[in-house]
Design an enzyme around this catalytic site. Structure first.
Site, PDB file in Angstrom:
ATOM      1  N   SER A   1     -11.693  16.117  57.936  1.00 57.52           N
ATOM      2  CA  SER A   1     -11.217  14.818  57.490  1.00 57.52           C
ATOM      3  C   SER A   1      -9.701  14.814  57.510  1.00 57.52           C
ATOM      4  O   SER A   1      -9.058  15.858  57.327  1.00 57.52           O
ATOM      5  CB  SER A   1     -11.698  14.517  56.066  1.00 57.52           C
TER       6      SER A   1
ATOM      7  N   TYR B   1     -12.619  16.931  47.429  1.00 58.14           N
ATOM      8  CA  TYR B   1     -13.087  16.672  48.793  1.00 58.14           C
ATOM      9  C   TYR B   1     -12.057  17.147  49.808  1.00 58.14           C
ATOM     10  O   TYR B   1     -12.389  17.810  50.798  1.00 58.14           O
ATOM     11  CB  TYR B   1     -13.357  15.180  48.966  1.00 58.14           C
TER      12      TYR B   1
END
Length: 243
Positions: A139, A152
């Site tokens: 990501s 995350y």
């Protein structure tokens, strides 16, 4: 990609589904490893409706034993595994001072340990075959700080690091391992979360990525067109992140 068999984890929805559809359109047989049987079946049906080949294997990737059993079952049915896309993941959002131990454990179990478990199982088959390709979905949050999803981001940074280490370890066996780091993707869940407009305003192209924008890069990396990339993670952000 005619004649190739590709495993995709998390292929039941969003980016994972777009990757599966793109792979099938390119001629690959797609084996979907999913926890959600209903969403996996929907992707399989969509692929078959388009004349492609796909099947699903349902189970949990967060333990080594279960992940190996799922990969082994997929390989037994397809006859081989030429590529693996590690797309399964969870996206928890919580202010940094409110992250609980359960949040950390859940995010790690899927986003890092699950990816590692499936990769190890697939690599064993690829070594026996003489090669393969793996693409890990990281990501942009691994590269650009964000205050509401620190755990995350930390997990996806671990994916970037694992991609480097696994890439170096497996390249001598002709297994090329790379990753992609997308910014916001206009999936149904992301649209419902309501942050895509803010992201688009900060993006040079003025929009969030469509799932297919990311899937096409993944398909290149998983294909034999990719002959020389090892351990790289490609940022795909439409100009949202340019270091």
């Amino acid at each position: 990609m005619q004649g190739q068999a590709i495993i995709v984890t998390g292929g039941g929805s969003g980016l994972g589904r777009a990757i599966c559809l793109g792979l099938a359109a390119a001629g690959a047989e797609v084996a979907i490893i999913e926890l959600n049987a209903e969403s996996a079946a929907a992707t399989v049906d969509a692929i078959k409706a388009g004349g492609g080949r796909a099947f699903s294997v349902i189970g949990d990737i967060t333990t080594r034993e279960s992940a190996k059993a799922l990969v082994d079952a997929a390989v037994a049915r397809a006859g081989r595994v030429d590529g693996l896309v590690n797309c399964a993941g969870v996206y928890p959002r919580r202010p940094i001072l409110e992250i609980t131990d359960a949040d950390w454990d859940f995010s790690f179990s899927v986003n890092v340990r699950g990816l590692y478990n499936v990769s190890v199982a697939a690599i064993a088959h690829m070594q026996a075959q003489g090669g393969g390709r793996i693409v890990n979905i990281a990501s942009i949050d691994a590269l650009k700080a964000h205050p509401k999803n620190a755990h995350y981001a930390a997990m996806k940074a671990a994916v970037v690091s694992l991609t480097k280490s696994m890439g170096l370890a497996c390249a001598p066996d002709n297994i090329l391992i790379n990753g992609v780091a997308p910014a916001g993707i206009a999936t149904e869940k992301a649209r419902a979360a309501g942050f895509l407009g803010e992201l688009a305003a900060q993006t040079a192209l003025g929009r969030a990525a469509e799932p297919e924008d990311i899937a096409d890069v993944v398909i290149f990396l998983i294909s034999e067109k990719n002959r020389y990339m090892v351990g790289e993670t490609v940022a795909i952000s439409g100009g949202y992140f340019i270091p």
